[in-house]
Motif scaffolding. Structure first.
Motif, short mmCIF file in Angstrom:
data_model
loop_
_atom_site.label_atom_id
_atom_site.label_comp_id
_atom_site.label_asym_id
_atom_site.label_seq_id
_atom_site.Cartn_x
_atom_site.Cartn_y
_atom_site.Cartn_z
N THR A 143 53.28 35.41 -11.85
CA THR A 143 52.59 35.13 -13.11
C THR A 143 52.99 36.12 -14.19
O THR A 143 53.14 35.74 -15.36
CB THR A 143 51.07 35.17 -12.91
N HIS A 144 53.16 37.38 -13.82
CA HIS A 144 53.59 38.37 -14.81
C HIS A 144 55.01 38.08 -15.29
O HIS A 144 55.32 38.25 -16.47
CB HIS A 144 53.49 39.77 -14.22
N THR A 145 55.87 37.64 -14.38
CA THR A 145 57.24 37.30 -14.77
C THR A 145 57.24 36.13 -15.74
O THR A 145 57.97 36.13 -16.74
CB THR A 145 58.08 36.95 -13.53
N ALA A 146 56.41 35.11 -15.45
CA ALA A 146 56.34 33.95 -16.33
C ALA A 146 55.84 34.33 -17.71
O ALA A 146 56.35 33.86 -18.74
CB ALA A 146 55.43 32.89 -15.70
N LEU A 147 54.83 35.18 -17.75
CA LEU A 147 54.31 35.62 -19.05
C LEU A 147 55.36 36.42 -19.81
O LEU A 147 55.49 36.30 -21.03
CB LEU A 147 53.04 36.46 -18.84
N ASP A 148 56.15 37.21 -19.09
CA ASP A 148 57.22 37.96 -19.73
C ASP A 148 58.25 37.02 -20.35
O ASP A 148 58.73 37.23 -21.47
CB ASP A 148 57.89 38.88 -18.70
N TRP A 149 58.62 35.96 -19.61
CA TRP A 149 59.55 34.96 -20.14
C TRP A 149 58.99 34.34 -21.42
O TRP A 149 59.71 34.16 -22.42
CB TRP A 149 59.81 33.87 -19.12
N LEU A 150 57.72 33.97 -21.41
CA LEU A 150 57.11 33.34 -22.58
C LEU A 150 57.14 34.27 -23.78
O LEU A 150 57.47 33.85 -24.90
CB LEU A 150 55.68 32.94 -22.25
N LEU A 151 56.83 35.52 -23.58
CA LEU A 151 56.84 36.49 -24.69
C LEU A 151 58.26 36.66 -25.25
O LEU A 151 58.45 36.76 -26.47
CB LEU A 151 56.29 37.83 -24.22
N ARG A 152 59.24 36.69 -24.36
CA ARG A 152 60.63 36.85 -24.82
C ARG A 152 61.08 35.64 -25.62
O ARG A 152 61.75 35.77 -26.66
CB ARG A 152 61.55 37.07 -23.63
N PRO A 165 63.15 32.81 -30.57
CA PRO A 165 63.15 31.35 -30.41
C PRO A 165 64.51 30.70 -30.66
O PRO A 165 64.74 29.59 -30.23
CB PRO A 165 62.11 30.88 -31.42
N GLU A 166 65.42 31.38 -31.36
CA GLU A 166 66.72 30.80 -31.67
C GLU A 166 67.81 31.26 -30.72
O GLU A 166 68.98 30.88 -30.89
CB GLU A 166 67.11 31.18 -33.11
N ASP A 167 67.47 32.03 -29.73
CA ASP A 167 68.46 32.58 -28.79
C ASP A 167 68.76 31.54 -27.71
O ASP A 167 68.04 31.40 -26.72
CB ASP A 167 67.91 33.87 -28.17
N ALA A 168 69.87 30.80 -27.88
CA ALA A 168 70.22 29.73 -26.94
C ALA A 168 70.53 30.28 -25.55
O ALA A 168 70.19 29.65 -24.53
CB ALA A 168 71.42 28.95 -27.47
N ALA A 169 71.16 31.44 -25.50
CA ALA A 169 71.50 32.03 -24.20
C ALA A 169 70.24 32.38 -23.41
O ALA A 169 70.16 32.14 -22.20
CB ALA A 169 72.37 33.27 -24.39
N PRO A 183 62.65 26.85 -34.39
CA PRO A 183 62.78 28.11 -35.12
C PRO A 183 61.62 28.31 -36.07
O PRO A 183 61.20 27.40 -36.77
CB PRO A 183 64.12 27.95 -35.87
N GLN A 184 61.11 29.52 -36.10
CA GLN A 184 59.94 29.81 -36.93
C GLN A 184 60.30 29.81 -38.40
O GLN A 184 61.42 30.15 -38.79
CB GLN A 184 59.36 31.17 -36.55
N ARG A 185 59.32 29.43 -39.19
CA ARG A 185 59.53 29.47 -40.64
C ARG A 185 59.60 30.90 -41.14
O ARG A 185 60.18 31.19 -42.17
CB ARG A 185 58.40 28.72 -41.34
N LEU A 186 58.99 31.81 -40.40
CA LEU A 186 59.01 33.21 -40.78
C LEU A 186 60.31 33.85 -40.32
O LEU A 186 60.89 33.45 -39.32
CB LEU A 186 57.83 33.96 -40.16
N ARG A 187 60.76 34.84 -41.02
CA ARG A 187 61.95 35.56 -40.60
C ARG A 187 61.71 36.25 -39.27
O ARG A 187 60.66 36.81 -39.03
CB ARG A 187 62.34 36.60 -41.66
#
Length: 328
Positions: free
Chosen positions: A6-15, A20-24, A85-89
């Motif tokens: 669960t901690h790993t999954a939450l880490d993935w979500l935060l990253r 959000p634009e990082d395709a890799a 992609p977020q509207r914010l920078r």
């Protein structure tokens, strides 16, 4: 599901939220999700806790868009839950998240700070405290409880602001002793009784003597005597029953006695002994009924024992939040 997963999954979500634009990165996440269906479920739970905390709204995350997939992914659910992609920078996102977390922290501590301002006496997590009032009456405060006191020549009034307290009142016919707890007023001249304020209900139980319970101008019980218990949920949901005297205020001995009670109500009784927030995410589980005796000195073990008969489980998402639901 293990805590590490669960901690790993939450880490993935935060990253993913941060980039959000990082395709890799999104391709790496898709590969991790495709390894095991448990990874997918862990990620879905991480999304739910993200929504539960409200951070998804604070971060102004737009609706999901189409997501890259692993070509040979064994399950369709392994697709990355994409975020447009977020509207914010992007460089402003960490600052926004920090601000959101700060706002959540303020919302977390503000009620506690206000309670401290209101109260004359209070207890912390896991603490019990015995207080002798000016008239010789004694109050035993349970974990995470608070009272305010107003005495003068004609009145003795105590407000139970939160939690639970056991009162042993010194008789004084000229000055009735009154406890205000949410909507109810409990009045005595000399007796011993317990009052508990919980999210689901308010309970009054008498060990000896007699008490009168009213809701504003409406009398709910002219006289509760030894062993009587009154439970109030709302003006039209009031019940009265009998308890063995040995079961009144047994929290003072570190025990929680439950007789045919809903799990949701029992969790309300247990919350003052647990750090952080405990969220019940399954109403059907909450409606199940249990009977038992639980050790409040080990509230985590008590929580597991309460949920075990109905395959309930506790997921620890953060140091401040645990979620109760039925095992998948």
């Amino acid at each position: 599901m293990t805590g590490n997963l669960t901690h790993t999954a939450l880490d993935w979500l935060l990253r993913i939220q941060q980039r959000p634009e990082d395709a890799a990165l999104r391709t790496e996440l898709a590969a991790w999700l495709a390894i095991d269906t448990r990874h997918v479920e862990a990620y879905r739970q991480a999304e739910r806790v993200w929504q539960l905390t409200g951070l998804n709204e604070a971060a102004a995350t737009p609706p999901p868009a189409e997501t890259p997939r692993i070509p040979a992914a064994p399950i369709a659910a392994a697709a990355v839950p994409a975020i447009r992609p977020q509207r914010l920078r992007r460089r402003r996102w960490p600052a926004l998240l920090a601000g959101s977390l700060a706002a959540c922290f303020i919302l977390w501590v503000a009620p506690d700070a206000y309670l401290g301002y209101q109260s004359d006496y209070r207890t912390d997590l896991g603490e019990q405290r015995s207080i002798e009032l000016d008239d010789g009456s004694r109050v035993q405060l349970d974990s995470q409880s608070a009272i305010s006191v107003e005495f003068d020549s004609s009145r003795r009034e105590v407000r139970l602001l939160s939690g639970q307290a056991f009162f042993e009142v010194t008789p004084d016919q000229s000055r009735p002793f009154r406890v205000d707890a949410n909507n109810l007023q409990i009045t005595v001249t000399g007796t011993a009784f317990n009052v508990a304020v919980r999210a689901s209900q308010l309970t009054v139980a008498v060990q000896h003597g007699s008490v009168r319970v009213a809701e504003g101008n409406h009398t709910l019980a002219e006289a509760l005597h030894a062993g009587d218990r009154l439970q109030w949920r709302s003006s039209d949901q009031v019940t009265r029953d009998k308890l063995p005297l040995s079961q009144i205020a047994v929290w003072q001995q570190g025990r929680l006695v439950v007789r045919d009670a809903r799990i949701a109500d029992v969790l309300d009784e247990l919350r003052p002994y647990l750090p952080g927030k405990l969220a019940l995410r399954d109403d059907r589980l909450g409606a199940k009924r249990i009977t038992g005796v639980y050790d409040l000195r080990d509230p985590d073990a008590a929580l597991r024992a309460i949920l075990q008969p109905y395959q309930g489980q506790v997921s620890t998402w953060t140091p401040w939040l645990r979620v109760v639901e039925r095992q998948p």
